[in-house]
Design a protein around this motif. Structure first.
Motif, PDB file in Angstrom:
ATOM      1  N   TYR A 472     -10.538 -61.970 -21.925  1.00  0.00           N
ATOM      2  CA  TYR A 472      -9.796 -60.749 -22.189  1.00  0.00           C
ATOM      3  C   TYR A 472      -9.447 -59.964 -20.921  1.00  0.00           C
ATOM      4  CZ  TYR A 472     -10.964 -61.391 -27.130  1.00  0.00           C
ATOM      5  OH  TYR A 472     -11.081 -61.880 -28.415  1.00  0.00           O
ATOM      6  N   ASP A 473     -10.124 -60.250 -19.825  1.00  0.00           N
ATOM      7  CA  ASP A 473      -9.843 -59.502 -18.594  1.00  0.00           C
ATOM      8  C   ASP A 473      -8.805 -60.189 -17.723  1.00  0.00           C
ATOM      9  OD1 ASP A 473     -11.418 -61.646 -17.893  1.00  0.00           O
ATOM     10  OD2 ASP A 473     -12.691 -60.512 -16.507  1.00  0.00           O
ATOM     11  N   GLN A 474      -8.202 -61.270 -18.205  1.00  0.00           N
ATOM     12  CA  GLN A 474      -7.142 -61.954 -17.484  1.00  0.00           C
ATOM     13  C   GLN A 474      -5.855 -61.884 -18.299  1.00  0.00           C
ATOM     14  OE1 GLN A 474      -8.241 -65.875 -16.068  1.00  0.00           O
ATOM     15  NE2 GLN A 474     -10.356 -65.227 -15.616  1.00  0.00           N
ATOM     16  N   MET A 475      -4.715 -61.749 -17.593  1.00  0.00           N
ATOM     17  CA  MET A 475      -3.462 -61.479 -18.280  1.00  0.00           C
ATOM     18  C   MET A 475      -2.389 -62.550 -18.069  1.00  0.00           C
ATOM     19  SD  MET A 475      -3.875 -58.806 -20.043  1.00  0.00           S
ATOM     20  CE  MET A 475      -5.550 -58.178 -20.220  1.00  0.00           C
ATOM     21  N   GLY A 476      -2.755 -63.685 -17.520  1.00  0.00           N
ATOM     22  CA  GLY A 476      -1.791 -64.769 -17.362  1.00  0.00           C
ATOM     23  C   GLY A 476      -1.237 -65.211 -18.713  1.00  0.00           C
ATOM     24  N   ILE A 477      -0.040 -65.750 -18.730  1.00  0.00           N
ATOM     25  CA  ILE A 477       0.620 -66.118 -19.985  1.00  0.00           C
ATOM     26  C   ILE A 477      -0.214 -67.131 -20.771  1.00  0.00           C
ATOM     27  CG2 ILE A 477       1.969 -67.994 -18.959  1.00  0.00           C
ATOM     28  CD1 ILE A 477       3.087 -65.523 -21.731  1.00  0.00           C
ATOM     29  N   GLU A 478      -1.032 -67.921 -20.072  1.00  0.00           N
ATOM     30  CA  GLU A 478      -1.849 -68.921 -20.760  1.00  0.00           C
ATOM     31  C   GLU A 478      -2.950 -68.279 -21.614  1.00  0.00           C
ATOM     32  OE1 GLU A 478      -3.749 -68.004 -16.827  1.00  0.00           O
ATOM     33  OE2 GLU A 478      -1.714 -68.464 -17.519  1.00  0.00           O
ATOM     34  N   THR A 479      -3.218 -67.002 -21.426  1.00  0.00           N
ATOM     35  CA  THR A 479      -4.251 -66.318 -22.212  1.00  0.00           C
ATOM     36  C   THR A 479      -3.654 -65.565 -23.401  1.00  0.00           C
ATOM     37  OG1 THR A 479      -4.205 -64.190 -21.009  1.00  0.00           O
ATOM     38  CG2 THR A 479      -5.528 -65.973 -20.061  1.00  0.00           C
ATOM     39  N   TRP A 480      -2.376 -65.780 -23.663  1.00  0.00           N
ATOM     40  CA  TRP A 480      -1.709 -65.085 -24.769  1.00  0.00           C
ATOM     41  C   TRP A 480      -1.243 -66.092 -25.816  1.00  0.00           C
ATOM     42  CZ3 TRP A 480      -1.227 -59.761 -25.057  1.00  0.00           C
ATOM     43  CH2 TRP A 480      -1.552 -59.045 -23.896  1.00  0.00           C
ATOM     44  N   ASN A 481      -1.025 -65.611 -27.026  1.00  0.00           N
ATOM     45  CA  ASN A 481      -0.533 -66.452 -28.113  1.00  0.00           C
ATOM     46  C   ASN A 481       0.675 -65.772 -28.766  1.00  0.00           C
ATOM     47  OD1 ASN A 481      -0.198 -68.334 -30.130  1.00  0.00           O
ATOM     48  ND2 ASN A 481      -1.996 -67.693 -31.310  1.00  0.00           N
ATOM     49  N   PRO A 482       1.834 -65.813 -28.118  1.00  0.00           N
ATOM     50  CA  PRO A 482       3.021 -65.136 -28.660  1.00  0.00           C
ATOM     51  C   PRO A 482       3.416 -65.628 -30.044  1.00  0.00           C
ATOM     52  CG  PRO A 482       3.382 -65.828 -26.386  1.00  0.00           C
ATOM     53  CD  PRO A 482       2.116 -66.476 -26.840  1.00  0.00           C
ATOM     54  N   SER A 483       3.237 -66.897 -30.309  1.00  0.00           N
ATOM     55  CA  SER A 483       3.686 -67.456 -31.580  1.00  0.00           C
ATOM     56  C   SER A 483       2.898 -66.922 -32.771  1.00  0.00           C
ATOM     57  CB  SER A 483       3.576 -68.988 -31.550  1.00  0.00           C
ATOM     58  OG  SER A 483       2.227 -69.393 -31.349  1.00  0.00           O
ATOM     59  N   ALA A 484       1.721 -66.320 -32.526  1.00  0.00           N
ATOM     60  CA  ALA A 484       0.937 -65.763 -33.627  1.00  0.00           C
ATOM     61  C   ALA A 484       1.680 -64.606 -34.287  1.00  0.00           C
ATOM     62  CB  ALA A 484      -0.427 -65.299 -33.124  1.00  0.00           C
ATOM     63  N   ASP A 485       2.355 -63.816 -33.486  1.00  0.00           N
ATOM     64  CA  ASP A 485       3.185 -62.709 -33.998  1.00  0.00           C
ATOM     65  C   ASP A 485       4.013 -62.196 -32.825  1.00  0.00           C
ATOM     66  OD1 ASP A 485       4.190 -60.107 -34.810  1.00  0.00           O
ATOM     67  OD2 ASP A 485       2.813 -60.264 -36.513  1.00  0.00           O
ATOM     68  N   MET A 486       5.264 -62.633 -32.763  1.00  0.00           N
ATOM     69  CA  MET A 486       6.099 -62.305 -31.607  1.00  0.00           C
ATOM     70  C   MET A 486       6.315 -60.802 -31.484  1.00  0.00           C
ATOM     71  SD  MET A 486       7.354 -64.165 -29.225  1.00  0.00           S
ATOM     72  CE  MET A 486       8.251 -63.797 -27.712  1.00  0.00           C
ATOM     73  N   GLY A 487       6.406 -60.099 -32.611  1.00  0.00           N
ATOM     74  CA  GLY A 487       6.611 -58.659 -32.562  1.00  0.00           C
ATOM     75  C   GLY A 487       5.436 -57.939 -31.928  1.00  0.00           C
ATOM     76  N   ILE A 488       4.218 -58.302 -32.336  1.00  0.00           N
ATOM     77  CA  ILE A 488       3.018 -57.686 -31.763  1.00  0.00           C
ATOM     78  C   ILE A 488       2.879 -58.066 -30.295  1.00  0.00           C
ATOM     79  CG2 ILE A 488       0.496 -57.679 -31.841  1.00  0.00           C
ATOM     80  CD1 ILE A 488       0.703 -57.989 -34.876  1.00  0.00           C
ATOM     81  N   TRP A 489       3.134 -59.354 -29.992  1.00  0.00           N
ATOM     82  CA  TRP A 489       2.995 -59.799 -28.602  1.00  0.00           C
ATOM     83  C   TRP A 489       3.950 -59.061 -27.677  1.00  0.00           C
ATOM     84  CZ3 TRP A 489       6.477 -61.923 -25.157  1.00  0.00           C
ATOM     85  CH2 TRP A 489       5.941 -62.395 -23.959  1.00  0.00           C
TER      86      TRP A 489
END
Length: 574
Positions: A472-489
């Motif tokens: 949670y303390d890293q913000m690289g794109i690999e630590t995100w899941n946009p497809s889970a909810d693009m609006g929230i992401w």
């Protein structure tokens, strides 16, 4: 009947006639919607006094609206006039939105100017400070004093009145509130560097801290094939587009500049377009100072070396190379997850756009300019019979978590009719800190329940783990899941990636001494600004020698600049 009774009857009949005449006069079409002082009041007896109330019968409002023709986020079948936002307004308020005109960002100023000149305004629209003053002077606008008093929601009032009077001052003329002011985040005026971190990593580079570093990284992005396609087709730094593109924000349009070079100018201690204190401590226009010339020299060298987009200022859409994966850097505010970064990641899930408060000045500090809290305003045509309707539309958007119920991937927030920004000045920074604490487990979302003026905070805290993976303390794109909810992401990435530099960097903010026009500016500023924009663009693109900067300064002063500077001095030091 005796004479005494006849006299009484005659007097009674006369009184009835007078009362009837007054009643007819007050209900005549010419008097509809105004009180004794001429202030607009709701004319429909069925207009709900509740700021969030729904009209008993449908009403219509025709607006002028900016529409980005390149925005493809609307779902199939939806249009700028029929989408999740307009349907929400119809359902919640019984207001049907129509378009008097629409225009792109580049053409909107011309459309508004034509409407003012022809005295043919839509019922309502969003304008800037120059157009607002023009409409007031032409007596084209409704007095919204009572509308603000009676219909502005408690949250919007709290935010407006939390600016220390600045927001209401911007719309008050002769003691009357003539427009509804928006209140933008302080962060919207800070333009940071967005950069392809995956390109940096591939080439073994670090984010550029100085101007010299910036040149080296841009050169590598152009020459070392960071996208790996074997072609020399990548751009080091994106620049402003044709039409509405600006190389830097200015005191009248002080926030949300996209693809300009604001951060490069500030690295030289230059603040073109802003009123600042010169070396002698006296007010001066930043575009005329030596620091601006120094920055222009460097930009012209970078452009000549091919480090800046060669199609700068002729490209129709600066977003295109960012979205298509051909640009490595651009400068813009924190909210780019709502803009090109979202599209770029959908095209390439590994496009790791990160934000930095860079480059630094010679003292190793980041010193961005900051804007006024209010630079956009909703105006209402004088004579429109429902002057409270635009206020109710804004209330509807900012009621509790209403804004969070919309999905920006199905039409960005710009499609909400008459949308203004309303936020506490520190909303971005405050939200970053709160999310960090929730992700770290030191606080729970309900611990922030009392912070109602941060209108999206509850949903931000509730939804963050839907799209953010560990660590949670890293913000690289690999630590995100946009497809889970693009609006929230879209929002979460903007907040946590775009907002992090605003929290972790010790900044020295530079405000403009004024954010409004002086009397002489009303007749001279358009030509002065045109001369400035044309000359500076020619210098950067090599069409004019950098020495022409000195000629520009001399001409600027002769053509009213000296008198305007004195007007600014009189305002700053009365």
């Amino acid at each position: 009947m005796n004479k005494k009774n006849q006299s009484k009857l005659l007097l009674f009949l006369i009184m009835l006639l007078v009362i009837s005449a007054c009643s007819n006069a007050n209900n005549s079409p010419n008097n509809k919607g105004t009180n004794a002082e001429g202030a607009n009041t709701p004319s429909n007896s069925e207009a709900p006094q509740d700021p969030f109330g729904k009209y008993a019968e449908p009403i219509k409002i025709s607006i002028g609206m900016e529409v980005d023709p390149t925005d493809k986020s609307l779902p199939a079948g939806d249009t700028p006039l029929d989408n999740q936002y307009t349907r929400n307004i119809k359902e919640n308020l019984n207001i049907e939105v129509e378009h008097t005109f629409t225009a792109s960002g580049a053409n909107m100023p011309q459309k508004i100017s034509l409407a003012i000149a022809s005295n043919d305004l839509p019922d309502a629209m969003v304008v800037g400070p120059i157009e607002l003053r023009q409409m007031v002077e032409a007596d084209q606008l409704a007095d919204l004093t009572d509308v603000y008093k009676n219909f502005a929601s408690p949250t919007i009032k709290e935010i407006i009145e939390g600016t220390g009077g600045a927001a209401l001052k911007a719309v008050t003329f002769d003691g009357k509130i003539m427009a509804i002011p928006g209140v933008q985040l302080k962060a919207d005026g800070v333009h940071t560097m967005w950069i392809r971190q995956d390109w940096l990593d591939k080439l073994g580079l670090e984010a550029p801290k100085t101007i010299e570093d910036l040149e080296k990284v841009a050169k590598a992005f152009v020459e070392q094939d960071p996208d790996g396609n074997g072609k020399a087709d990548t751009i080091g730094i994106s620049g402003p587009q044709s039409g509405d593109g600006k190389m830097y924000a200015n005191f009248l349009e002080s926030k949300n500049n996209l693809y300009g070079f604001d951060a490069i100018f500030s690295a030289f201690g230059a603040y073109p377009g802003f009123w600042v204190n010169g070396a002698d401590g006296k007010p001066a226009y930043g575009s005329t100072l030596p620091e601006t010339k120094e920055a222009l020299v460097k930009l012209s060298e970078m452009y000549a070396a091919g480090l800046i987009d060669p199609e700068m200022a002729v490209r129709k859409d600066s977003k295109e190379p960012v979205v298509s994966g051909k640009s490595g850097m651009f400068f813009a505010p924190w909210w780019m997850g709502y803009g090109p970064v979202s599209d770029a990641v959908q095209n390439d899930p590994k496009a790791n756009w990160q934000s930095y408060a860079l480059p630094l000045n010679k003292d190793g500090k980041f010193s961005p300019h900051i804007g006024t809290p209010s630079s956009e305003f909703v105006v209402v045509r004088k004579g429109y019979e429902h002057p409270e309707a635009p206020m109710k539309m804004l209330n509807n958007l900012f009621k509790n978590e209403a804004e969070a119920t919309f999905d920006p991937s199905k039409g960005g927030p710009g499609f909400y009719p008459l949308r203004l920004v309303y936020a506490p000045s520190d909303e971005t920074e405050y939200t970053v800190k709160a999310i960090r604490e929730v992700l770290a487990g030191t606080k729970k979302p309900e611990d922030y329940a009392a912070d109602v003026s941060y209108k999206l905070l509850a949903s931000d805290l509730r939804d963050i783990k839907k799209v953010k993976n560990e660590p949670y303390d890293q913000m690289g794109i690999e630590t995100w899941n946009p497809s889970a909810d693009m609006g929230i992401w879209t929002r979460a990435y903007s907040i946590m990636v775009g907002g992090t530099p605003l929290v972790d960097t010790s900044m020295e903010d530079v405000p403009s001494l004024i954010y409004e026009q002086t009397p002489l500016m009303e007749s001279r500023w358009v030509n002065l600004k045109k001369m400035e924009d044309e000359m500076f663009l020619k210098i950067v693109m090599g069409a004019a020698s950098v020495d022409t900067f000195d000629t520009f300064v001399a001409d600027w002063k002769k053509q009213g600049g000296d008198q305007i500077t004195q007007e600014v001095t009189d305002i700053v030091n009365p």
